[in-house]
Design a protein around this motif. Structure first.
Motif, mmCIF file in Angstrom:
data_model
loop_
_atom_site.group_PDB
_atom_site.id
_atom_site.type_symbol
_atom_site.label_atom_id
_atom_site.label_comp_id
_atom_site.label_asym_id
_atom_site.label_seq_id
_atom_site.Cartn_x
_atom_site.Cartn_y
_atom_site.Cartn_z
ATOM 1 N N LEU A 132 0.842 -1.190 0.000
ATOM 2 C CA LEU A 132 0.000 0.000 0.000
ATOM 3 C C LEU A 132 0.880 1.244 0.000
ATOM 4 O O LEU A 132 1.895 1.302 0.702
ATOM 5 C CB LEU A 132 -0.918 -0.006 1.222
ATOM 6 C CG LEU A 132 -1.929 -1.160 1.298
ATOM 7 C CD1 LEU A 132 -2.731 -1.078 2.599
ATOM 8 C CD2 LEU A 132 -2.864 -1.141 0.100
ATOM 9 N N ASP A 133 0.502 2.228 -0.772
ATOM 10 C CA ASP A 133 1.263 3.465 -0.884
ATOM 11 C C ASP A 133 0.672 4.494 0.075
ATOM 12 O O ASP A 133 -0.478 4.924 -0.101
ATOM 13 C CB ASP A 133 1.208 3.995 -2.311
ATOM 14 C CG ASP A 133 2.162 5.163 -2.536
ATOM 15 O OD1 ASP A 133 2.627 5.751 -1.540
ATOM 16 O OD2 ASP A 133 2.431 5.481 -3.707
ATOM 17 N N LYS A 135 0.988 7.533 0.277
ATOM 18 C CA LYS A 135 0.582 8.782 -0.364
ATOM 19 C C LYS A 135 -0.886 8.756 -0.778
ATOM 20 O O LYS A 135 -1.521 9.799 -0.927
ATOM 21 C CB LYS A 135 1.471 9.060 -1.579
ATOM 22 C CG LYS A 135 2.917 9.376 -1.249
ATOM 23 C CD LYS A 135 3.656 9.931 -2.442
ATOM 24 C CE LYS A 135 3.791 8.914 -3.555
ATOM 25 N NZ LYS A 135 4.621 7.760 -3.154
ATOM 26 N N ASP A 136 -1.426 7.562 -0.972
ATOM 27 C CA ASP A 136 -2.828 7.452 -1.361
ATOM 28 C C ASP A 136 -3.778 7.835 -0.229
ATOM 29 O O ASP A 136 -4.976 7.996 -0.462
ATOM 30 C CB ASP A 136 -3.142 6.021 -1.804
ATOM 31 C CG ASP A 136 -2.409 5.631 -3.078
ATOM 32 O OD1 ASP A 136 -1.993 6.549 -3.820
ATOM 33 O OD2 ASP A 136 -2.248 4.425 -3.324
ATOM 34 N N TYR A 137 -3.236 7.979 0.989
ATOM 35 C CA TYR A 137 -4.100 8.220 2.144
ATOM 36 C C TYR A 137 -3.886 9.587 2.772
ATOM 37 O O TYR A 137 -4.438 9.881 3.826
ATOM 38 C CB TYR A 137 -3.872 7.130 3.204
ATOM 39 C CG TYR A 137 -4.075 5.748 2.661
ATOM 40 C CD1 TYR A 137 -5.342 5.192 2.579
ATOM 41 C CD2 TYR A 137 -2.996 4.997 2.210
ATOM 42 C CE1 TYR A 137 -5.534 3.920 2.064
ATOM 43 C CE2 TYR A 137 -3.179 3.726 1.693
ATOM 44 C CZ TYR A 137 -4.446 3.190 1.618
ATOM 45 O OH TYR A 137 -4.643 1.940 1.110
ATOM 46 N N SER A 139 -4.953 12.489 1.923
ATOM 47 C CA SER A 139 -6.153 13.307 1.994
ATOM 48 C C SER A 139 -7.020 12.948 3.184
ATOM 49 O O SER A 139 -7.846 13.741 3.635
ATOM 50 C CB SER A 139 -6.968 13.151 0.705
ATOM 51 O OG SER A 139 -7.377 11.800 0.529
ATOM 52 N N GLU A 140 -6.829 11.723 3.732
ATOM 53 C CA GLU A 140 -7.647 11.292 4.855
ATOM 54 C C GLU A 140 -7.414 12.161 6.088
ATOM 55 O O GLU A 140 -8.283 12.301 6.938
ATOM 56 C CB GLU A 140 -7.331 9.831 5.204
ATOM 57 C CG GLU A 140 -7.567 8.849 4.067
ATOM 58 C CD GLU A 140 -9.033 8.622 3.812
ATOM 59 O OE1 GLU A 140 -9.849 8.942 4.698
ATOM 60 O OE2 GLU A 140 -9.379 8.129 2.716
ATOM 61 N N TYR A 245 4.025 11.480 6.139
ATOM 62 C CA TYR A 245 2.680 10.939 6.220
ATOM 63 C C TYR A 245 2.042 11.408 7.524
ATOM 64 O O TYR A 245 2.510 11.076 8.612
ATOM 65 C CB TYR A 245 2.706 9.414 6.168
ATOM 66 C CG TYR A 245 3.472 8.853 4.991
ATOM 67 C CD1 TYR A 245 3.444 9.489 3.751
ATOM 68 C CD2 TYR A 245 4.220 7.688 5.111
ATOM 69 C CE1 TYR A 245 4.141 8.986 2.672
ATOM 70 C CE2 TYR A 245 4.919 7.171 4.031
ATOM 71 C CZ TYR A 245 4.880 7.816 2.821
ATOM 72 O OH TYR A 245 5.566 7.320 1.752
ATOM 73 N N THR A 313 -6.936 0.731 6.714
ATOM 74 C CA THR A 313 -5.503 0.603 6.462
ATOM 75 C C THR A 313 -4.784 0.831 7.777
ATOM 76 O O THR A 313 -4.870 1.925 8.361
ATOM 77 C CB THR A 313 -5.035 1.622 5.411
ATOM 78 O OG1 THR A 313 -5.686 1.332 4.169
ATOM 79 C CG2 THR A 313 -3.530 1.547 5.222
#
Length: 658
Positions: A132-133, A135-137, A139-140, A245, A313
Motif C-alpha cells: 500500500l502506498d 501517499k494514497d491516504y 487526503s484522509e 505521512y 488501512t
C-alpha cells in the motif's frame, strides 16, 4: 582497540519439506512460525544458537522454501559474518496470500561437532499484490493537519528577552534563533539539531556551541532532516525524510554517514522489502545498524473493535538489525507480538497507526529498549530471540510505580506518548513524557530507577519547564557527562518557540534556545563533545630497540600504551606514532561473530620497521573499561579498512593493564 564479546542474532534460511517441528533449542527464526502479513520479499533468517561448521552447510539446498502456489522457491543461502546465522534470500517474490513452508534439512553441524536437527516452520504472505502506498491516504488526514496548523498559528507569541540572536550571511529561509544563558555551567560540547519548518517540510542540520555560534550548517533540500548525530566511529549521521505521512507522524527516510569533512560516505537501507522510516537510526560500534519501518496492511477492523472500519488501512512497525554487509540479521514485527487493541489511538479511523515505535536503544545487556508510543509502553525485547522480556507502562504494564504523583493524571499509566527512551550509565531509564491527548496539558522529562527482578519503577527525577510546555509530538532527553540534561522540545517549539533547554540536576536552566519564527521544530536535540572525530592523544616514540620497554605517555599526551619490544626488523632510526580515539573503528568487519565493540580505537603507525614482535599493554582505567577481564583486543593491518582478528588478551589486576 578493545571489545567485549557479544552473541549477535544469527540468520538462517529454511525451505519446505515435511519434517519435525522447530526444536526449542533453535534460538531464532524469521519470519515467526505461523505469522501472517509477511512481506513478499521476506528473507528467511535462522540462528540455531552456536557457530556453524561452514563445510557442513549445503549452500545449494540446505533450506527448502515451498509455497502453496509455487512448488519451490529458489534463492541464495548466505552464512552471515557472525558464523551463526543462515540467511535465505529469495530470487523471486512469494505469491500474495500464500502459505510458505520452510524446511531446514539435516546435515549441518556446529563447530563442536554437534548436529543441528532438521525442522520446519511456516508463515503466510500478505494478501497485497503490491505494498500500500501511504501517499494514497494523505487526503484522509489533511483536514486535521490544517486544524493543527491553525491552532499553532493562533498560539504563537512574540519573542522577548533576546540574549543572542544569530544573523549574518545565511540563507533567507534560515531558522533564526535566540540562545539565552542561564545560571550555572552548561556541559562541554556542541548542540546538534535539525530545525525543520512544519509547513514546507524542509530544514537544516546545525551544530552550535554553548554561546550560540554556528559551527556548521547544512540545508537539506531533498527532505526533512532527522536524527542528526555523532556516530560511534566519530563520523556524523543524519536522515532525510523525503515524504511525510500525517497519519504516522513520519515517513520514508534515507540515512547517511558523513566523514569529518561533511562528505557523505555511506547510505543505510533496510531489507526484506521494507523502507526505513524517520524515527530512529543507530549505528552500533561493531558496524551493525538499527532501523525502523512502517508496514501498511488492510485489516477488517469491524471484527476487532466496535465501530471499526471494515476496510481499514493499519500501520504496523518493523525493527531490523542490518550487519556490516547490509544483511538483515534480526527482524521484529509488531504484528507478531503486540495487540493493536491495546493502542490509545482511535481504532475506528479508516487509516491509522496503532503502534508507532519512535525510539530504539541498546540496553546494557545488549537487548533492545523500545518506545511503543501509541501503546504508552516501554518494551524490552530479547535481541537474540525476539521475545518480549517485560513491558513497562500502558494497558499491559508489569511494573509497580513508586514515588509517582496522581497529578500525572494517567495513573496507573504515569507516562503517555513518550519519546526517546534511553538507558543511562547509572542503570536508570530516561525519557521525555509528552503526555498529550487529554488529561494533561504539559510535558516533562522523567527518570526512573528500574528493578527488573521485582519489576518496580521508582521516579527519582523529573523536570517540568516553567512555564509549562506541551509537546504534541517528537522530543528528546539526553543525560550529559556532567550530570546535566539536554531536552529537545520537539513540536512544542512550534507554539512556545522554546526548542532546547539544558538543566542541571537541581532543575536550574543553564542554557536555552528558542526559534524566532513560526512553526520551526527539531525532531531531537543532542549534545556531543565532538571535535571532528579527532584523536584525544597522539604521541611519537623513536629509536626503539629490542628488549626495551616504552610508554607513549608524557608531556605531549597520555595514551595509556606500553610496549615491551621482543625483536624487530628494520633500522635504528625508527619510530612509532600512537594515535588514540574515543571512537569505534570505521567500517569494521570480522571473520567470525561480530563482537560488541567499545568506542575506542588506537592506530599505531611505524616508520622504518618492517616487522615487529612485542607485547602491548593498555591502561584499562584510562579507557573507562569497567570489566577489563572480559575484554578482547582486535587488530587489523590497515587503517579504516579490512578485517579484524582477535589477539590473545589478558588482564593484570595489579597494574590495571590489558
Amino acid at each position: 582497540m578493545k571489545m567485549r564479546k557479544l552473541s549477535l542474532p544469527v540468520v538462517f534460511f529454511m525451505a519446505n519439506i515435511a519434517l519435525a517441528a522447530k526444536p526449542t533449542a533453535i534460538q531464532y527464526i524469521s519470519p515467526v512460525h505461523n505469522s501472517t502479513l509477511n512481506s513478499r520479499t521476506s528473507g528467511i533468517i535462522i540462528r540455531p544458537g552456536g557457530k556453524l561448521d561452514e563445510a557442513s552447510i549445503d549452500f545449494s539446498g540446505q533450506i527448502v522454501v515451498t509455497g502453496t502456489t509455487n512448488n519451490r522457491y529458489s534463492g541464495d543461502i548466505i552464512l552471515s559474518s557472525d558464523g551463526k546465522t543462515l540467511i535465505f534470500k529469495p530470487t523471486t517474490q512469494y505469491n500474495a496470500g500464500e502459505d510458505v513452508q520452510v524446511s531446514f534439512l539435516s546435515g549441518v553441524k556446529d563447530q563442536t561437532g554437534n548436529s543441528i536437527p532438521s525442522f520446519e516452520f511456516q508463515f503466510t504472505v500478505t494478501p497485497l499484490e503490491t505494498p500500500l502506498d501511504p501517499k494514497d491516504y494523505l487526503s484522509e488526514t489533511s483536514s486535521e493537519i490544517a486544524k493543527l496548523q491553525d491552532s499553532i498559528a493562533k498560539s504563537l507569541s512574540k519573542t522577548t528577552g533576546l540574549a543572542k540572536t544569530v544573523t549574518g550571511e545565511l540563507p533567507g529561509n534560515f531558522p533564526k534563533f535566540t540562545l539565552t544563558p542561564g545560571t550555572g555551567a552548561p556541559a562541554d560540547g556542541y548542540i546538534f539539531l535539525s530545525p525543520s519548518h512544519f509547513v514546507d517540510k524542509k530544514g537544516f542540520n546545525l551544530i552550535l556551541d554553548n554561546s550560540g555560534n554556528i559551527v556548521y550548517w547544512q540545508e537539506i533540500t531533498d527532505g526533512t532532516p532527522v536524527c542528526f548525530q555523532v556516530l560511534p566511529n566519530g563520523y556524523l549521521g543524519y536522515g532525510s525524510m523525503y515524504e511525510f505521512y500525517d497519519f504516522t507522524g513520519g515517513g520514508p527516510t534515507k540515512f547517511y554517514m558523513m566523514d569529518s569533512s561533511y562528505t557523505i560516505v555511506d547510505e543505510f537501507k533496510m531489507g526484506n522489502g521494507y523502507v526505513a522510516e524517520s524515527h530512529e537510526f543507530q549505528l552500533l560500534p561493531n558496524g551493525h545498524a538499527l532501523m525502523l519501518s512502517y508496514d501498511l496492511q488492510s485489516v477488517d477492523m469491524s471484527k476487532i473493535v466496535p465501530g471499526g472500519h471494515p476496510g481499514a488501512t493499519v500501520v504496523g512497525s518493523i525493527i531490523q538489525e542490518v550487519d556490516g554487509d547490509k544483511n538483515v540479521v534480526f527482524q521484529w514485527r509488531s504484528w507478531d507480538y503486540l495487540d493493536i487493541k491495546d493502542s490509545y489511538n482511535d481504532l475506528t479511523l479508516k487509516v491509522f497507526d496503532p503502534i508507532h515505535i519512535n525510539s530504539l536503544d541498546m540496553d546494557s545487556d545488549n537487548h533492545l529498549l523500545v518506545s511503543v508510543m501509541a501503546l504508552a509502553e516501554i518494551v524490552k525485547i530479547n535481541r537474540q530471540t525476539g521475545a518480549i522480556l517485560w513491558i513497562m507502562g500502558g494497558k499491559n504494564n508489569q511494573f509497580t510505580f513508586v514515588n509517582e504523583e496522581e497529578v500525572s493524571a494517567y495513573a496507573p499509566e504515569y507516562f503517555m506518548y513518550q519519546h526517546d527512551v534511553r538507558r543511562l550509565d547509572n542503570g536508570n531509564i530516561l525519557m521525555i513524557d509528552d503526555g498529550q491527548k487529554a488529561r494533561r496539558d504539559w510535558s516533562r522529562v522523567v527518570e526512573y530507577q528500574i528493578d527488573e527482578t521485582n519489576l518496580t519503577a521508582t521516579k527519582v527525577w523529573q523536570y517540568r519547564h516553567d512555564p509549562d510546555i506541551s509537546v504534541s509530538t517528537m522530543g528528546s532527553a539526553q543525560r550529559l557527562p556532567n550530570g546535566n540534561t539536554l531536552i529537545g522540545w520537539g513540536m512544542g517549539s512550534a507554539v512556545s518557540k522554546t526548542a532546547v533547554t539544558e538543566v542541571d540536576p537541581s532543575g536550574n536552566v543553564v542554557l536555552e534556545l528558542a526559534f524566532n519564527a513560526n512553526l520551526w521544530s527539531s525532531y531531537r536535540a543532542q549534545k556531543y563533545d565532538w571535535h571532528g572525530g579527532t584523536h584525544f592523544a597522539q604521541v611519537l616514540r623513536w629509536e626503539l630497540a629490542a628488549d626495551n620497554s616504552y610508554t607513549w605517555d608524557g608531556e605531549d599526551g597520555v595514551t595509556g600504551i606500553t610496549m615491551d619490544i621482543k625483536s624487530f626488523t628494520g633500522f635504528g632510526y625508527n619510530e612509532i606514532l600512537a594515535t588514540c580515539y574515543h571512537y569505534a573503528p570505521i567500517k569494521p568487519t570480522f571473520s567470525g561473530k561480530a563482537p560488541l565493540v567499545l568506542p575506542h580505537r588506537i592506530v599505531l603507525r611505524p616508520f622504518n620497521l618492517a616487522a615487529l614482535k612485542a607485547t602491548l599493554k593498555f591502561n584499562a582505567e584510562l579507557y573507562g573499561i569497567d570489566k577489563p577481564d572480559s575484554i578482547l583486543i582486535y587488530y587489523r593491518p590497515s587503517v579504516d579498512s579490512g578485517e579484524f582478528i582477535v589477539l590473545p588478551t589478558s588482564y593484570n589486576s595489579v597494574t590495571k593493564q590489558l
